[in-house]
Design a protein around this motif. Structure first.
Motif, PDB file in Angstrom:
ATOM      1  N   LEU A 118      39.316  43.772  56.838  1.00 52.89           N
ATOM      2  CA  LEU A 118      40.218  42.734  56.338  1.00 52.89           C
ATOM      3  C   LEU A 118      40.064  42.571  54.828  1.00 52.89           C
ATOM      4  CD1 LEU A 118      42.273  40.489  56.780  1.00 52.89           C
ATOM      5  CD2 LEU A 118      40.366  38.945  57.321  1.00 52.89           C
ATOM      6  N   THR A 119      38.830  42.485  54.362  1.00 56.96           N
ATOM      7  CA  THR A 119      38.567  42.308  52.926  1.00 56.96           C
ATOM      8  C   THR A 119      39.111  43.463  52.109  1.00 56.96           C
ATOM      9  OG1 THR A 119      36.531  41.086  53.430  1.00 56.96           O
ATOM     10  CG2 THR A 119      36.752  41.986  51.204  1.00 56.96           C
ATOM     11  N   VAL A 120      38.802  44.681  52.534  1.00 55.09           N
ATOM     12  CA  VAL A 120      39.213  45.870  51.785  1.00 55.09           C
ATOM     13  C   VAL A 120      40.731  46.025  51.791  1.00 55.09           C
ATOM     14  CG1 VAL A 120      39.079  48.389  51.723  1.00 55.09           C
ATOM     15  CG2 VAL A 120      37.015  47.043  52.185  1.00 55.09           C
ATOM     16  N   THR A 121      41.357  45.761  52.929  1.00 49.88           N
ATOM     17  CA  THR A 121      42.809  45.925  53.040  1.00 49.88           C
ATOM     18  C   THR A 121      43.553  44.962  52.122  1.00 49.88           C
ATOM     19  OG1 THR A 121      42.621  46.669  55.338  1.00 49.88           O
ATOM     20  CG2 THR A 121      44.761  45.830  54.627  1.00 49.88           C
ATOM     21  N   VAL A 122      43.161  43.702  52.145  1.00 51.47           N
ATOM     22  CA  VAL A 122      43.835  42.703  51.303  1.00 51.47           C
ATOM     23  C   VAL A 122      43.643  43.023  49.834  1.00 51.47           C
ATOM     24  CG1 VAL A 122      43.889  40.263  50.661  1.00 51.47           C
ATOM     25  CG2 VAL A 122      43.680  40.912  53.062  1.00 51.47           C
ATOM     26  N   LEU A 123      42.407  43.408  49.455  1.00 57.28           N
ATOM     27  CA  LEU A 123      42.145  43.702  48.048  1.00 57.28           C
ATOM     28  C   LEU A 123      42.912  44.948  47.590  1.00 57.28           C
ATOM     29  CD1 LEU A 123      40.702  43.069  45.445  1.00 57.28           C
ATOM     30  CD2 LEU A 123      38.709  44.331  46.272  1.00 57.28           C
ATOM     31  N   ALA A 124      42.966  45.975  48.418  1.00 58.23           N
ATOM     32  CA  ALA A 124      43.686  47.202  48.045  1.00 58.23           C
ATOM     33  C   ALA A 124      45.168  46.922  47.832  1.00 58.23           C
ATOM     34  CB  ALA A 124      43.494  48.266  49.122  1.00 58.23           C
ATOM     35  N   SER A 125      45.763  46.161  48.738  1.00 61.96           N
ATOM     36  CA  SER A 125      47.189  45.852  48.588  1.00 61.96           C
ATOM     37  C   SER A 125      47.443  45.011  47.344  1.00 61.96           C
ATOM     38  CB  SER A 125      47.712  45.135  49.840  1.00 61.96           C
ATOM     39  OG  SER A 125      47.007  43.931  50.071  1.00 61.96           O
ATOM     40  N   PHE A 126      46.519  44.087  47.034  1.00 64.16           N
ATOM     41  CA  PHE A 126      46.696  43.246  45.847  1.00 64.16           C
ATOM     42  C   PHE A 126      46.515  44.054  44.565  1.00 64.16           C
ATOM     43  CE2 PHE A 126      45.125  40.451  42.493  1.00 64.16           C
ATOM     44  CZ  PHE A 126      46.100  39.475  42.485  1.00 64.16           C
ATOM     45  N   LEU A 127      45.517  44.936  44.533  1.00 62.83           N
ATOM     46  CA  LEU A 127      45.290  45.747  43.337  1.00 62.83           C
ATOM     47  C   LEU A 127      46.481  46.661  43.067  1.00 62.83           C
ATOM     48  CD1 LEU A 127      41.519  46.740  43.688  1.00 62.83           C
ATOM     49  CD2 LEU A 127      42.525  45.055  42.143  1.00 62.83           C
ATOM     50  N   PHE A 128      47.079  47.197  44.112  1.00 63.97           N
ATOM     51  CA  PHE A 128      48.277  48.022  43.910  1.00 63.97           C
ATOM     52  C   PHE A 128      49.437  47.156  43.431  1.00 63.97           C
ATOM     53  CE2 PHE A 128      52.211  50.076  45.109  1.00 63.97           C
ATOM     54  CZ  PHE A 128      51.995  51.399  44.773  1.00 63.97           C
ATOM     55  N   ALA A 129      49.566  45.969  44.014  1.00 65.97           N
ATOM     56  CA  ALA A 129      50.658  45.073  43.619  1.00 65.97           C
ATOM     57  C   ALA A 129      50.550  44.683  42.154  1.00 65.97           C
ATOM     58  CB  ALA A 129      50.656  43.829  44.501  1.00 65.97           C
ATOM     59  N   MET A 130      49.331  44.514  41.646  1.00 63.99           N
ATOM     60  CA  MET A 130      49.125  44.059  40.276  1.00 63.99           C
ATOM     61  C   MET A 130      48.768  45.187  39.325  1.00 63.99           C
ATOM     62  SD  MET A 130      49.895  40.950  40.255  1.00 63.99           S
ATOM     63  CE  MET A 130      49.368  40.573  38.586  1.00 63.99           C
ATOM     64  N   SER A 131      48.862  46.421  39.783  1.00 62.05           N
ATOM     65  CA  SER A 131      48.552  47.556  38.916  1.00 62.05           C
ATOM     66  C   SER A 131      49.543  47.644  37.763  1.00 62.05           C
ATOM     67  CB  SER A 131      48.584  48.853  39.728  1.00 62.05           C
ATOM     68  OG  SER A 131      48.638  49.975  38.877  1.00 62.05           O
ATOM     69  N   GLU A 132      49.026  47.692  36.539  1.00 61.46           N
ATOM     70  CA  GLU A 132      49.894  47.838  35.368  1.00 61.46           C
ATOM     71  C   GLU A 132      50.711  49.118  35.453  1.00 61.46           C
ATOM     72  OE1 GLU A 132      50.811  49.615  31.431  1.00 61.46           O
ATOM     73  OE2 GLU A 132      49.279  50.275  32.849  1.00 61.46           O
ATOM     74  N   THR A 133      50.095  50.177  35.939  1.00 64.24           N
ATOM     75  CA  THR A 133      50.793  51.454  36.069  1.00 64.24           C
ATOM     76  C   THR A 133      51.949  51.355  37.049  1.00 64.24           C
ATOM     77  OG1 THR A 133      48.770  52.684  35.578  1.00 64.24           O
ATOM     78  CG2 THR A 133      50.525  53.881  36.710  1.00 64.24           C
ATOM     79  N   GLN A 134      51.684  50.782  38.219  1.00 67.12           N
ATOM     80  CA  GLN A 134      52.717  50.716  39.252  1.00 67.12           C
ATOM     81  C   GLN A 134      53.840  49.749  38.876  1.00 67.12           C
ATOM     82  OE1 GLN A 134      52.622  52.963  41.519  1.00 67.12           O
ATOM     83  NE2 GLN A 134      50.572  53.634  40.913  1.00 67.12           N
ATOM     84  N   ILE A 135      53.510  48.667  38.213  1.00 64.09           N
ATOM     85  CA  ILE A 135      54.556  47.743  37.751  1.00 64.09           C
ATOM     86  C   ILE A 135      55.420  48.425  36.701  1.00 64.09           C
ATOM     87  CG2 ILE A 135      55.015  45.548  36.589  1.00 64.09           C
ATOM     88  CD1 ILE A 135      52.434  44.474  37.786  1.00 64.09           C
ATOM     89  N   ARG A 136      54.791  49.168  35.802  1.00 62.22           N
ATOM     90  CA  ARG A 136      55.536  49.840  34.738  1.00 62.22           C
ATOM     91  C   ARG A 136      56.523  50.857  35.300  1.00 62.22           C
ATOM     92  NH1 ARG A 136      53.517  54.271  32.766  1.00 62.22           N
ATOM     93  NH2 ARG A 136      51.374  53.578  33.078  1.00 62.22           N
ATOM     94  N   VAL A 137      56.066  51.700  36.238  1.00 57.86           N
ATOM     95  CA  VAL A 137      56.978  52.720  36.769  1.00 57.86           C
ATOM     96  C   VAL A 137      58.040  52.102  37.676  1.00 57.86           C
ATOM     97  CG1 VAL A 137      55.252  54.541  36.588  1.00 57.86           C
ATOM     98  CG2 VAL A 137      55.471  53.282  38.735  1.00 57.86           C
ATOM     99  N   SER A 138      57.760  50.901  38.223  1.00 58.05           N
ATOM    100  CA  SER A 138      58.775  50.232  39.042  1.00 58.05           C
ATOM    101  C   SER A 138      59.902  49.673  38.193  1.00 58.05           C
ATOM    102  CB  SER A 138      58.140  49.099  39.861  1.00 58.05           C
ATOM    103  OG  SER A 138      57.817  47.985  39.050  1.00 58.05           O
ATOM    104  N   HIS A 139      59.730  49.641  36.860  1.00 57.26           N
ATOM    105  CA  HIS A 139      60.768  49.197  35.937  1.00 57.26           C
ATOM    106  C   HIS A 139      61.521  50.374  35.316  1.00 57.26           C
ATOM    107  CE1 HIS A 139      58.941  44.943  35.074  1.00 57.26           C
ATOM    108  NE2 HIS A 139      59.390  45.096  36.292  1.00 57.26           N
ATOM    109  N   ASP A 140      61.264  51.587  35.796  1.00 57.78           N
ATOM    110  CA  ASP A 140      61.892  52.776  35.230  1.00 57.78           C
ATOM    111  C   ASP A 140      62.881  53.372  36.226  1.00 57.78           C
ATOM    112  OD1 ASP A 140      60.563  52.647  32.876  1.00 57.78           O
ATOM    113  OD2 ASP A 140      59.111  54.215  33.320  1.00 57.78           O
TER     114      ASP A 140
END
Length: 543
Positions: A118-140
């Motif tokens: 539970l801990t690892v799953t929630v943290l992994a999904s949050f880190l991906f959601a807040m990743s600067e890289t992933q947010i940047r490419v989602s705006h391209d």
């Protein structure tokens, strides 16, 4: 007691699903915020232009000069039925990015020790959601978010098959009839690998990575026949789904080799910066996050060796390391031995593997301390805070730092400074610069006298030299400028938009001609554009 554990396990799974759903909503809101703040950049101009062509042209002509597969442009063409404004076009990448989160979370759930899932799953999904890289490419308006979704899908499928290897030992027909979950995992594996290859030509590196990994795993399996049959089923799905692009990809690779490419092999310093920055987006922040990712992956290997029930789990950390670094290393080696193809944004999808490793780090730290849960809680809060603050500063609060050219502002300024009823003349060097200008020309309902050098994109002739691989954007030569000078004989005022002359116009043919014929600078709009005018009859410049 076993029943109680099973119920507790199911409750944790439901709770993790609920948290991941909440994170998906949060991720969408973060990505949608400021989605249209930035102007289209050059590559988004390509995407907008390609997706606006006819289906026949897109699938028969575009692959002859474009260096990337056309599936993303085809999906974008369908998406354009909803609208062609910046927000609508970029929303497709945003949805690809958000859709990656369940697969990242599911992979983290599979990788994590059972009591920490539970801990690892929630943290992994949050880190991906807040990743600067992933947010940047989602705006391209580019295919990189689709590439992340494809990699997340494939990584989940391979991880699932590793821990359920005994179920692969049954005949394929029996799997179809009795094991719908395993059938779905095999189908996702095939589709994921096909989409990796479709999303970007570098995606083929990931396909080979997963193929060879599964091959060496299969060698160690006791029941080889049925396992191979089931994996072949996934491979056939991938091959059939990718087959339409197969011959185009071969010709594109040949074209890159013949015409050269604008990238350069990475130096040791650049490679190290990219490796450290892969985990979070910036090399300086990676000095802290990168070691945590490696710590988490090492802990997964350590805990899997202690798990005597399923020794295949020890292969998952190996898979994460290979996914994180092998594409980066491979493209660097190919850049030195064959042709420079090393470009960081083409392997930023590998960040998913390091995010999963980073999400295990608090558990790893807590495992070796006396007050385990207190340590884990503090580590989680710290990581939540760092990820949120970093992404807010990099993407939300300072979005303009990521772009140099503002084509939207350029088009608005050109029209604002034009005389009523006139069509401003814009010289675009090279011709690809005209693509984002044409997009905003249509969006803002304006009309220009656009003069791309040497002609409209794509400019394809056998005698042209193409310094950027794309055989639609040739290098500028003297004869092209002679034709330009003839066409501008009766023009007194122009806007010059000149991008990367050191690459496309190394002898500055266009620049020297414009400076000579239009010496009077009326206005500068950094970094690319200048408004210039001929001298008056008296030899002076009008103010």
């Amino acid at each position: 007691m076993k029943l109680d554990r099973h119920i507790f396990y199911e409750n944790r799974a439901r709770l993790a699903t609920a948290f991941v759903f909440i994170v998906m909503i949060f991720a969408f809101l973060v990505r949608f915020h400021n989605i249209s703040t930035l102007s289209f950049w050059q590559d988004e101009g390509y995407s907008a232009w390609f997706s606006d062509q006819s289906w026949h042209y897109l699938w028969t002509k575009v692959p002859t000069f474009e260096t990337q597969p056309v599936l993303y442009y085809s999906i974008l063409k369908l998406w354009r039925n909803l609208g062609s404004d910046e927000t609508t076009l970029r929303l497709l990448s945003t949805l690809f990015s958000v859709a990656s989160i369940p697969f990242v979370a599911a992979t983290a759930w599979i990788c994590a020790p059972r009591k920490d899932q539970l801990t690892v799953t929630v943290l992994a999904s949050f880190l991906f959601a807040m990743s600067e890289t992933q947010i940047r490419v989602s705006h391209d308006v580019r295919s990189y978010s689709m590439m992340s979704l494809s990699l997340a899908t494939t990584l989940f499928s391979v991880s699932y098959l590793l821990i359920n290897g005994e179920r692969l030992t049954r005949p394929l027909i029996e799997v179809f009839r009795r094991d719908k979950t395993l059938t779905l995992a095999l189908a996702l594996l095939g589709l994921g690998m096909a989409m990796l290859a479709w999303s970007h030509n570098i995606g083929i590196v990931y396909v080979f990575l997963f193929t060879f990994f599964l091959f060496f795993w299969w060698i160690g399996c006791e029941e080889k026949i049925h396992t191979l049959t089931n994996l072949t089923f996934a491979g056939l799905i991938a091959l059939i789904a990718y087959f339409p692009a197969l011959f185009n990809s071969l010709s594109q690779v040949q074209g890159i080799g013949e015409h050269g490419f604008w990238m350069t092999p990475p130096s040791a310093v650049r490679f190290a910066k990219d490796a450290f920055g892969l985990a979070i987006g910036k090399s300086w922040a990676g000095l802290f996050i990168f070691p945590l990712s490696l710590l988490g992956i090492c802990f997964l290997f350590y805990s899997s060796l202690k798990n005597q029930e399923n020794r295949a789990r020890s292969l998952i950390p190996v898979l994460l390391v290979l996914t994180a670094f092998l594409p980066m290393i491979t493209t660097a080696i190919l850049s030195y031995l064959w042709q420079p193809i090393y470009l960081r944004r083409t392997f930023e999808a590998s960040q998913i593997a390091l995010i999963i490793g980073c999400s295990v780090a608090p558990v790893a730290i807590g495992h070796f301390t006396r007050r385990r849960w207190k340590t884990v809680t503090v580590s989680l809060i710290a990581m939540f805070g760092v990820a949120s603050a970093f992404s807010y500063h990099s993407v939300v609060a300072n979005p303009d730092e990521r772009r140099a050219a503002n084509f939207r502002k350029l088009v608005a300024r050109v029209m604002e400074s034009a005389e009523p009823g006139s069509k401003p003349t814009i010289v675009a060097s090279p011709n690809s610069v005209a693509l984002p200008i044409m997009y905003y020309e249509e969006i803002q309902d304006t009309e220009f006298d656009l003069r791309p050098v040497p002609g409209p994109f794509p400019a394809t002739k056998a005698q042209y030299v193409y310094p950027a691989g794309n055989t639609g954007v040739p290098a500028i030569n003297a004869s092209m400028v002679e034709e330009l000078s003839v066409s501008l004989q009766n023009v007194d005022t122009i806007w010059l938009v000149e991008r990367q002359p050191w690459r496309f116009d190394q002898d500055r043919h266009v620049g020297r001609y414009i400076e000579s014929a239009f010496p009077c600078i009326l206005e500068k709009l950094p970094p690319y554009a200048t408004k210039r005018q001929r001298r008056t009859d008296s030899g002076k410049c009008e103010q």
